[in-house]
Design a protein around this motif. Structure first.
Motif, short mmCIF file in Angstrom:
data_model
loop_
_atom_site.label_atom_id
_atom_site.label_comp_id
_atom_site.label_asym_id
_atom_site.label_seq_id
_atom_site.Cartn_x
_atom_site.Cartn_y
_atom_site.Cartn_z
N ASP A 165 0.83 -1.20 0.00
CA ASP A 165 0.00 0.00 0.00
C ASP A 165 0.86 1.25 0.00
O ASP A 165 2.09 1.21 0.16
N ALA A 166 0.19 2.39 -0.16
CA ALA A 166 0.91 3.66 -0.28
C ALA A 166 1.70 3.98 0.98
O ALA A 166 2.76 4.60 0.92
N GLY A 167 1.17 3.56 2.14
CA GLY A 167 1.87 3.83 3.39
C GLY A 167 3.23 3.16 3.46
O GLY A 167 4.22 3.76 3.90
N GLN A 168 3.31 1.90 3.00
CA GLN A 168 4.58 1.19 3.00
C GLN A 168 5.57 1.85 2.04
O GLN A 168 6.76 2.01 2.35
N LEU A 169 5.07 2.21 0.87
CA LEU A 169 5.95 2.86 -0.10
C LEU A 169 6.44 4.20 0.43
O LEU A 169 7.59 4.59 0.20
N ALA A 170 5.58 4.90 1.16
CA ALA A 170 5.98 6.19 1.73
C ALA A 170 7.09 5.99 2.76
O ALA A 170 8.01 6.82 2.86
N ARG A 171 7.04 4.90 3.51
CA ARG A 171 8.10 4.63 4.48
C ARG A 171 9.45 4.47 3.78
O ARG A 171 10.47 5.02 4.22
N LEU A 172 9.45 3.70 2.70
CA LEU A 172 10.69 3.47 1.97
C LEU A 172 11.23 4.77 1.38
O LEU A 172 12.43 5.04 1.42
N HIS A 173 10.32 5.57 0.83
CA HIS A 173 10.73 6.83 0.23
C HIS A 173 11.29 7.79 1.28
O HIS A 173 12.34 8.42 1.08
N GLU A 174 10.61 7.87 2.41
CA GLU A 174 11.05 8.76 3.49
C GLU A 174 12.42 8.35 4.01
O GLU A 174 13.30 9.20 4.25
N THR A 175 12.62 7.03 4.17
CA THR A 175 13.90 6.55 4.67
C THR A 175 15.01 6.79 3.66
O THR A 175 16.13 7.18 4.03
N GLN A 213 15.19 9.19 1.50
CA GLN A 213 15.52 10.62 1.56
C GLN A 213 16.40 10.94 2.77
O GLN A 213 17.35 11.72 2.68
N LEU A 214 16.09 10.30 3.91
CA LEU A 214 16.88 10.53 5.12
C LEU A 214 18.31 10.03 4.94
O LEU A 214 19.27 10.69 5.38
N GLN A 238 20.01 9.90 2.22
CA GLN A 238 20.72 10.82 1.34
C GLN A 238 21.03 12.15 2.02
O GLN A 238 22.10 12.73 1.80
N ALA A 239 20.12 12.61 2.87
CA ALA A 239 20.26 13.96 3.43
C ALA A 239 20.98 13.99 4.76
O ALA A 239 21.62 14.99 5.11
N SER A 240 20.87 12.91 5.53
CA SER A 240 21.40 12.95 6.90
C SER A 240 22.89 12.68 6.93
O SER A 240 23.39 11.80 6.23
N GLY A 241 23.58 13.43 7.75
CA GLY A 241 25.01 13.16 7.95
C GLY A 241 25.26 12.28 9.15
O GLY A 241 26.41 12.01 9.51
N SER A 242 24.20 11.79 9.77
CA SER A 242 24.31 11.00 10.99
C SER A 242 23.73 9.60 10.77
O SER A 242 22.51 9.44 10.69
N PRO A 243 24.60 8.57 10.67
CA PRO A 243 24.08 7.20 10.56
C PRO A 243 23.21 6.81 11.75
O PRO A 243 22.24 6.07 11.59
N ASP A 244 23.54 7.32 12.95
CA ASP A 244 22.73 7.01 14.13
C ASP A 244 21.29 7.49 13.97
O ASP A 244 20.36 6.83 14.44
N LYS A 245 21.13 8.61 13.31
CA LYS A 245 19.78 9.14 13.08
C LYS A 245 19.00 8.21 12.17
O LYS A 245 17.80 7.97 12.37
N GLY A 248 22.05 -0.07 6.00
CA GLY A 248 23.40 -0.47 5.60
C GLY A 248 24.06 0.56 4.72
O GLY A 248 25.27 0.82 4.85
N ALA A 249 23.29 1.19 3.84
CA ALA A 249 23.85 2.24 2.99
C ALA A 249 24.32 3.42 3.83
O ALA A 249 25.36 4.02 3.56
N ALA A 250 23.55 3.75 4.88
CA ALA A 250 23.93 4.88 5.74
C ALA A 250 25.16 4.56 6.57
O ALA A 250 25.98 5.43 6.86
N LEU A 251 25.31 3.28 6.95
CA LEU A 251 26.43 2.87 7.79
C LEU A 251 27.67 2.47 6.98
O LEU A 251 28.71 2.15 7.57
N ASN A 252 27.54 2.52 5.68
CA ASN A 252 28.60 1.99 4.82
C ASN A 252 29.95 2.64 5.05
O ASN A 252 30.99 1.99 4.95
N THR A 253 29.95 3.93 5.36
CA THR A 253 31.22 4.63 5.55
C THR A 253 31.50 4.93 7.01
O THR A 253 32.41 5.70 7.33
#
Length: 248
Positions: free
Chosen positions: A117-127, A129-130, A132-139, A236-241
């Motif tokens: 459903d749209a809600g699940q897809l929105a979760r993936l999209h929101e994550t 974006q985060l 790509q934009a966040s400089g904090s893997p912990d976040k 994993g992508a966020a923690l990669n570096t």
């Protein structure tokens, strides 16, 4: 790590299907162009990747290129190519086979997610974006932890950066469940008892794991479990570096 039966079958097909099809094409090698024969083998590679995984697809591409050389280029029945055009065709078969096999394997993984459903897809999209934009893997880790609680209807969830202690039940990349190295039918039996690990990998290396505490009576659908796996991939992508690489 346990290999699902479907992937095991695909690995066998990756080794056996290309030589079998190449041998069948031998009577036609004088009438058909090598480009046509190579395209037929690409179809075989895609079929293997569609039922298996990236490893099976890549192995099928390598196998197809080798047996194309052996059966369909001069000198026949030797792993040698003398003609420059045949060399180019063999290389293109290998490259195209690997590329399309990876796409086919990716499509297999996402085919169930595509109907969520749209809600699940929105979760993936929101994550995404985060990430790509966040400089904090912990976040990102904290965000995904909360998403997993909602998606899988968990009582709780925590993240371990550097632990592989014990052998808890594990949620696999294909949405299946492994308990004591044996397949566990989630749809029929529900969650296993105790915490469940969802491993996180970045660039092929182990980065940590989410420890899931299922809610009472909850039986998440395969779609929900695949969304959870994809959220872990984004972690994993966020923690990669960030942080040390742990071998697994």
């Amino acid at each position: 790590m346990r290999t699902p039966l479907r992937d095991t079958v695909a690995l066998g097909a990756a080794l056996l299907a290309p030589p079998a099809v190449a041998a069948v094409l031998v009577p036609f090698r004088d009438d058909a162009t090598n480009a046509t024969l190579a395209l037929i083998l690409v179809v075989v590679v895609v079929a293997v990747a569609a039922i298996g995984n990236r490893t099976a697809g890549a192995l099928a591409a390598l196998s197809a290129a080798a047996w194309f050389d052996f059966f369909l280029t001069r000198p026949y029945q030797q792993f040698t190519i003398n003609d420059a055009d045949d060399i180019e065709t063999a290389v293109l078969l290998l490259v195209v086979g690997i590329v399309v096999s990876q796409l086919a394997a990716r499509a297999r993984k996402l085919q169930v997610i595509a109907v969520t459903d749209a809600g699940q897809l929105a979760r993936l999209h929101e994550t995404a974006q985060l990430v790509q934009a966040s400089g904090s893997p912990d976040k990102v880790v904290d965000h995904v932890r909360r998403q997993l609680v909602d998606v899988l209807e968990l009582r709780g969830c925590r993240f371990e950066y550097d632990s592989l202690l014990g052998q808890p039940p594990r949620l696999e990349q294909d949405g299946g469940m492994v308990v004591a190295r044996k397949h566990w039918d989630v749809e029929r039996r529900g969650w296993p008892e105790g915490e469940i690990e969802l491993r996180v990998f970045g660039n092929g290396h182990y980065r940590g794991r989410f420890m899931l505490r299922p809610g009472p009576g909850s039986v998440p659908s395969l779609q929900a479990r695949l969304v959870a796996v994809t959220l872990a991939d984004q972690t994993g992508a966020a923690l990669n570096t960030a942080g040390p690489v742990l071998e697994h």
